[in-house]
Design a protein around this motif. Structure first.
Motif, PDB file in Angstrom:
ATOM      1  N   VAL A  53      11.398   1.173  39.958  1.00 60.73           N
ATOM      2  CA  VAL A  53      12.848   1.271  39.727  1.00 60.73           C
ATOM      3  C   VAL A  53      13.121   1.464  38.238  1.00 60.73           C
ATOM      4  CG1 VAL A  53      15.013  -0.038  39.785  1.00 60.73           C
ATOM      5  CG2 VAL A  53      13.550   0.040  41.793  1.00 60.73           C
ATOM      6  N   PHE A  54      12.442   0.697  37.382  1.00 64.11           N
ATOM      7  CA  PHE A  54      12.623   0.857  35.940  1.00 64.11           C
ATOM      8  C   PHE A  54      12.211   2.259  35.488  1.00 64.11           C
ATOM      9  CE2 PHE A  54      12.569  -3.891  35.345  1.00 64.11           C
ATOM     10  CZ  PHE A  54      13.864  -3.953  34.870  1.00 64.11           C
ATOM     11  N   SER A  55      11.132   2.795  36.054  1.00 64.67           N
ATOM     12  CA  SER A  55      10.723   4.152  35.701  1.00 64.67           C
ATOM     13  C   SER A  55      11.801   5.152  36.074  1.00 64.67           C
ATOM     14  CB  SER A  55       9.431   4.525  36.424  1.00 64.67           C
ATOM     15  OG  SER A  55       8.371   3.774  35.932  1.00 64.67           O
ATOM     16  N   PHE A  56      12.385   4.961  37.230  1.00 63.44           N
ATOM     17  CA  PHE A  56      13.445   5.861  37.675  1.00 63.44           C
ATOM     18  C   PHE A  56      14.688   5.718  36.806  1.00 63.44           C
ATOM     19  CE2 PHE A  56      17.131   6.790  40.372  1.00 63.44           C
ATOM     20  CZ  PHE A  56      16.843   8.109  40.704  1.00 63.44           C
ATOM     21  N   VAL A  57      15.081   4.475  36.519  1.00 57.32           N
ATOM     22  CA  VAL A  57      16.276   4.222  35.709  1.00 57.32           C
ATOM     23  C   VAL A  57      16.083   4.722  34.281  1.00 57.32           C
ATOM     24  CG1 VAL A  57      17.691   2.372  34.693  1.00 57.32           C
ATOM     25  CG2 VAL A  57      17.093   2.308  37.110  1.00 57.32           C
ATOM     26  N   PHE A  58      14.883   4.575  33.737  1.00 59.07           N
ATOM     27  CA  PHE A  58      14.603   5.030  32.381  1.00 59.07           C
ATOM     28  C   PHE A  58      14.328   6.526  32.324  1.00 59.07           C
ATOM     29  CE2 PHE A  58      12.826   0.597  31.245  1.00 59.07           C
ATOM     30  CZ  PHE A  58      14.110   0.129  31.060  1.00 59.07           C
ATOM     31  N   LYS A  59      14.508   7.204  33.449  1.00 59.04           N
ATOM     32  CA  LYS A  59      14.376   8.665  33.532  1.00 59.04           C
ATOM     33  C   LYS A  59      13.005   9.159  33.064  1.00 59.04           C
ATOM     34  CE  LYS A  59      19.281   9.149  32.909  1.00 59.04           C
ATOM     35  NZ  LYS A  59      20.375   9.552  32.064  1.00 59.04           N
ATOM     36  N   GLY A  85       1.512  11.516  24.158  1.00 60.66           N
ATOM     37  CA  GLY A  85       2.559  12.422  24.611  1.00 60.66           C
ATOM     38  C   GLY A  85       3.202  11.928  25.879  1.00 60.66           C
ATOM     39  N   PRO A  86       4.317  12.501  26.211  1.00 66.32           N
ATOM     40  CA  PRO A  86       5.025  12.036  27.397  1.00 66.32           C
ATOM     41  C   PRO A  86       4.330  12.460  28.684  1.00 66.32           C
ATOM     42  CG  PRO A  86       6.154  13.913  26.459  1.00 66.32           C
ATOM     43  CD  PRO A  86       5.036  13.568  25.520  1.00 66.32           C
ATOM     44  N   VAL A  87       4.431  11.614  29.665  1.00 63.46           N
ATOM     45  CA  VAL A  87       3.983  11.937  31.012  1.00 63.46           C
ATOM     46  C   VAL A  87       5.265  12.138  31.798  1.00 63.46           C
ATOM     47  CG1 VAL A  87       2.699  11.163  33.015  1.00 63.46           C
ATOM     48  CG2 VAL A  87       1.933  10.514  30.724  1.00 63.46           C
ATOM     49  N   GLY A  88       5.664  13.348  31.959  1.00 60.07           N
ATOM     50  CA  GLY A  88       6.967  13.628  32.550  1.00 60.07           C
ATOM     51  C   GLY A  88       8.036  13.503  31.479  1.00 60.07           C
ATOM     52  N   ARG A  89       9.258  13.382  31.919  1.00 61.13           N
ATOM     53  CA  ARG A  89      10.367  13.235  30.977  1.00 61.13           C
ATOM     54  C   ARG A  89      10.409  11.812  30.428  1.00 61.13           C
ATOM     55  NH1 ARG A  89      13.631  15.122  35.590  1.00 61.13           N
ATOM     56  NH2 ARG A  89      14.117  12.925  35.603  1.00 61.13           N
ATOM     57  N   GLN A  90      11.138  11.655  29.354  1.00 57.74           N
ATOM     58  CA  GLN A  90      11.322  10.326  28.773  1.00 57.74           C
ATOM     59  C   GLN A  90      12.772  10.197  28.360  1.00 57.74           C
ATOM     60  OE1 GLN A  90       9.297   7.764  28.594  1.00 57.74           O
ATOM     61  NE2 GLN A  90      10.796   6.503  27.585  1.00 57.74           N
ATOM     62  N   GLY A  91      13.494   9.267  28.987  1.00 58.27           N
ATOM     63  CA  GLY A  91      14.908   9.093  28.695  1.00 58.27           C
ATOM     64  C   GLY A  91      15.187   7.967  27.716  1.00 58.27           C
TER      65      GLY A  91
END
Length: 104
Positions: A53-59, A85-91
């Protein structure tokens, strides 16, 4: 090289922690303490779901969300924090995400 070792360390500690949680739950169940065993399993699964959930909320994207469900988020956060580096997007900030993955 140190970053890779830190990732392996985070992954090993995470999985060893989950294995010991399951082992304690099995022993509690064998000892007739079914409620305590179910509680142990509930909190293990709940922490994985909460990380997702935190991963999803933090985009952080689908990769990090799915990795969270398998207990791999702390290792991936260490990799990202070490400059991988980022793994996917980072919000959000990497440090903030690492803090939450370590707390859970």
């Amino acid at each position: 090289q140190a970053r890779g070792l830190s990732c392996v360390e985070a992954l090993v500690f995470g999985y060893v922690d989950m294995i010991t949680d399951v082992a304690v739950a099995v022993e509690l169940y064998r000892g007739g303490r079914v409620v305590a065993a179910c509680s142990m399993n509930f909190f293990t699964v709940f922490s994985l779901l909460l990380m997702a959930v935190f991963s999803f909320v933090f985009k952080q994207g689908t990769v990090m969300t799915v990795a969270s469900l398998f207990g791999m988020k702390p290792a991936m956060e260490v990799y990202r924090q070490g400059g991988g580096g980022p793994v996917g997007r980072q919000g959000f900030w990497k440090e903030f995400s690492l803090l939450f993955s370590r707390m859970l």
